[in-house]
Design a protein around this motif. Structure first.
Motif, mmCIF file in Angstrom:
data_model
loop_
_atom_site.group_PDB
_atom_site.id
_atom_site.type_symbol
_atom_site.label_atom_id
_atom_site.label_comp_id
_atom_site.label_asym_id
_atom_site.label_seq_id
_atom_site.Cartn_x
_atom_site.Cartn_y
_atom_site.Cartn_z
ATOM 1 N N VAL A 267 0.922 -1.217 -0.021
ATOM 2 C CA VAL A 267 -0.112 0.041 0.071
ATOM 3 C C VAL A 267 0.850 1.259 -0.086
ATOM 4 N N GLY A 268 0.412 2.412 -0.231
ATOM 5 C CA GLY A 268 1.176 3.532 -0.027
ATOM 6 C C GLY A 268 2.101 3.716 -0.845
ATOM 7 N N ASP A 269 3.042 4.783 -0.677
ATOM 8 C CA ASP A 269 4.150 5.016 -1.605
ATOM 9 C C ASP A 269 5.604 4.581 -0.863
ATOM 10 N N PRO A 270 6.585 4.255 -1.792
ATOM 11 C CA PRO A 270 7.716 4.003 -1.116
ATOM 12 C C PRO A 270 8.521 4.907 -0.520
ATOM 13 N N LEU A 271 9.548 4.774 0.303
ATOM 14 C CA LEU A 271 10.346 5.671 0.926
ATOM 15 C C LEU A 271 11.189 6.372 -0.094
ATOM 16 N N SER A 272 11.520 7.289 0.070
ATOM 17 C CA SER A 272 12.481 8.090 -1.062
ATOM 18 C C SER A 272 13.990 7.397 -0.839
ATOM 19 N N PRO A 273 14.648 7.287 -1.645
ATOM 20 C CA PRO A 273 16.024 6.536 -1.726
ATOM 21 C C PRO A 273 16.851 7.534 -0.808
ATOM 22 N N THR A 274 16.606 8.708 -0.805
ATOM 23 C CA THR A 274 17.359 9.767 0.029
ATOM 24 C C THR A 274 16.848 9.808 1.632
ATOM 25 N N GLN A 275 15.833 9.145 1.919
ATOM 26 C CA GLN A 275 15.515 8.967 3.227
ATOM 27 C C GLN A 275 15.946 7.580 3.909
ATOM 28 N N ARG A 276 16.575 7.641 5.224
ATOM 29 C CA ARG A 276 16.942 6.516 5.660
ATOM 30 C C ARG A 276 15.941 5.985 6.801
ATOM 31 N N ALA A 277 15.525 4.715 6.426
ATOM 32 C CA ALA A 277 14.632 4.236 7.469
ATOM 33 C C ALA A 277 15.180 3.778 8.581
ATOM 34 N N HIS A 278 14.672 4.276 9.968
ATOM 35 C CA HIS A 278 15.245 4.036 11.101
ATOM 36 C C HIS A 278 14.703 2.567 11.632
ATOM 37 N N GLY A 279 13.542 2.269 11.308
ATOM 38 C CA GLY A 279 12.959 0.870 11.736
ATOM 39 C C GLY A 279 12.804 0.315 10.526
ATOM 40 N N CYS A 280 11.807 -0.487 10.273
ATOM 41 C CA CYS A 280 11.632 -1.335 9.036
ATOM 42 C C CYS A 280 11.477 -0.392 7.813
ATOM 43 N N VAL A 281 12.219 -0.939 6.617
ATOM 44 C CA VAL A 281 12.209 0.006 5.479
ATOM 45 C C VAL A 281 10.941 -0.095 4.846
ATOM 46 N N LEU A 282 10.138 -1.116 4.919
ATOM 47 C CA LEU A 282 8.963 -1.082 4.166
ATOM 48 C C LEU A 282 7.704 -0.452 4.747
ATOM 49 N N TYR A 283 7.934 0.241 6.142
ATOM 50 C CA TYR A 283 6.892 0.970 6.791
ATOM 51 C C TYR A 283 6.369 2.015 5.790
ATOM 52 N N GLY A 284 5.043 2.071 5.805
ATOM 53 C CA GLY A 284 4.355 3.045 5.055
ATOM 54 C C GLY A 284 3.978 2.293 3.797
ATOM 55 N N ARG A 285 4.332 1.251 3.375
ATOM 56 C CA ARG A 285 3.847 0.200 2.162
ATOM 57 C C ARG A 285 3.463 -0.966 2.582
ATOM 58 N N CYS A 286 3.821 -1.204 4.033
ATOM 59 C CA CYS A 286 3.535 -2.659 4.500
ATOM 60 C C CYS A 286 1.932 -2.831 4.898
ATOM 61 N N PRO A 287 1.177 -3.765 4.480
ATOM 62 C CA PRO A 287 0.017 -4.081 4.677
ATOM 63 C C PRO A 287 -0.441 -4.360 6.228
ATOM 64 N N VAL A 288 0.587 -5.015 6.866
ATOM 65 C CA VAL A 288 0.485 -5.215 8.271
ATOM 66 C C VAL A 288 1.344 -4.295 9.336
ATOM 67 N N GLY A 289 1.989 -3.252 8.673
ATOM 68 C CA GLY A 289 2.804 -2.425 9.666
ATOM 69 C C GLY A 289 2.035 -1.865 10.746
ATOM 70 N N GLU A 290 2.890 -1.720 11.922
ATOM 71 C CA GLU A 290 2.407 -1.050 13.072
ATOM 72 C C GLU A 290 3.458 -0.009 13.510
ATOM 73 N N ASP A 291 3.218 0.648 14.524
ATOM 74 C CA ASP A 291 3.776 1.912 14.943
ATOM 75 C C ASP A 291 5.299 1.146 15.528
ATOM 76 N N ARG A 292 5.257 0.067 16.100
ATOM 77 C CA ARG A 292 6.310 -0.463 16.673
ATOM 78 C C ARG A 292 7.480 -0.747 15.635
ATOM 79 N N CYS A 293 6.689 -0.900 14.337
ATOM 80 C CA CYS A 293 8.087 -1.278 13.090
ATOM 81 C C CYS A 293 8.834 -0.141 12.718
ATOM 82 N N ILE A 294 8.650 1.208 13.283
ATOM 83 C CA ILE A 294 9.374 2.294 13.071
ATOM 84 C C ILE A 294 10.296 2.765 14.236
ATOM 85 N N GLN A 295 9.468 2.104 15.361
ATOM 86 C CA GLN A 295 10.229 2.633 16.637
ATOM 87 C C GLN A 295 11.757 1.829 16.996
ATOM 88 N N THR A 296 11.858 0.875 16.329
ATOM 89 C CA THR A 296 13.003 0.006 16.800
ATOM 90 C C THR A 296 13.577 -0.437 15.353
#
Ligand SMILES: Nc1ncnc2c1ncn2[C@@H]1O[C@H](COP(=O)(O)OP(=O)(O)OP(=O)(O)O)[C@@H](O)[C@H]1O
Length: 319
Positions: A267-296
């Protein structure tokens, strides 16, 4: 011992100012003798960067690259040249990688002139003739120029040039994606036959799930510069655990009529290649993503023997 070992490799491309592309982010993987590790991922996931880095055609920003136990990044230019006889690369566009003004025999013999300079002219000729036969070209093609050959024949020349120095590992960067389907199958069969005969390891880069399924022993699925899932191919195909792998397979493979769950979709849009994900790199596009996926930080963790997944809830989207 692994032939090739990449440990915690990152590559950032500086675009000027404070803008960077995070092409590879903390990637670790290894290739053993006689096996094919396939790297799969969509365009921009970092596959080619990884292949080039393995040969030190580019340098990593961080991390280590070892080939047969040697620290590739510490080699002098002369030592690196020597290493290239054992570690070769085959590119996607055969014609572009062959000198149009050289005859086939000279193209294939060139690595011998560089790496086996003491070899007699006669031995060199015999070796080139042998390799021409091994890759399924006919002796009369030795005198031709690349422009006189078909795409499949050109790629056979590229393969011959890569194996002439008896490498132990070949990086194959989308080696069949510019070829017609029927020719593609022949080249994949040739690569499999050569591997069985010569025992080389392959790092096989592809965005095509069908090709990867056909060629690989192990697979590393990449998304935005990170390995999100890795394991024996059969197992990853039978039981994909990462939502990205599930979506990749669901999009490319026929729907299983016995499957009860809806196919996984991003779902959603992919992260820009110039942004580094701190948590899961699929966050924002993932159908089962949760807040904790970007927190760690999300690390690869084992889910079965040799099968690792970078997801806080592996298997969750059930695609
Ligand atoms: N020399 C470079 N300078 C700046 N950015 C680069 C450079 N090379 C690659 N990139 C960027 O790094 C990221 C990874 O690129 P890479 O070519 O490794 O991906 P890929 O998975 O091989 O994609 P493709 O299948 O399209 O070749 C992309 O965002 C790309 O734009």
């Amino acid at each position: 011992m692994s032939l090739l070992e990449l440990a915690n490799v990152s590559k950032e491309f500086d675009l000027g100012g404070s803008t960077r592309v995070y092409a590879l982010d903390d990637v670790s993987l290894s290739v053993n003798a006689g096996e094919t590790l396939a790297i799969i991922g969509e365009s921009g996931s970092g596959k080619s960067t990884l292949g080039r880095l393995a040969l030190r055609l580019i340098e990593p920003t961080r991390g280590s690259v070892r080939f047969e136990g040697t620290d590739v990044l510490a080699l002098s230019a002369a030592e690196l040249r020597k290493l290239r006889a054992k570690l070769q690369i085959i590119f996607q566009e055969p014609f572009e990688s062959l000198n149009p003004r050289m005859r086939v025999a000279d193209i294939i013999g060139e690595p011998l002139a560089i790496h086996r300079s003491k070899m007699s002219v006669q031995d060199r000729r015999a070796r080139v003739a042998r390799v021409i036969e091994q890759v399924g070209l006919t002796p009369d093609m030795a005198k031709r120029y690349p422009g006189e050959l078909s795409g499949g024949q050109q790629q056979r020349v590229g393969i011959a040039r890569a194996i002439v120095t008896e490498p132990s590992l070949i990086v194959l960067d989308e080696p069949t994606s510019s070829l017609d389907l029927s020719v593609r199958a022949q080249i994949l069969q040739l690569l499999a036959d050569l591997q069985a005969e010569l025992g080389m390891g392959y790092l096989f880069i592809s965005h095509d799930i069908h090709t990867v399924r056909y060629v690989s022993d192990r697979i590393a699925v990449m998304y935005r510069g990170r390995v999100v899932e890795t394991g024996p191919s059969e197992q990853v195909f039978a039981d994909p655990q990462h939502p990205y792998t599930q979506a990749l397979l669901a999009a490319a493979l026929p729907v299983d009529p016995d499957q009860q769950l809806p196919p996984a979709r991003l779902v959603g849009d992919p992260l820009s290649p110039t942004q580094r994900a701190h948590g899961c790199v699929l966050y924002g596009r993932c159908p089962v993503g949760e807040d904790r996926c970007i927190q760690t930080e999300v690390r690869l963790v084992p889910v079965a023997v040799d099968h690792e997944v970078a997801c806080v809830k592996p298997g969750a989207s059930g695609g």
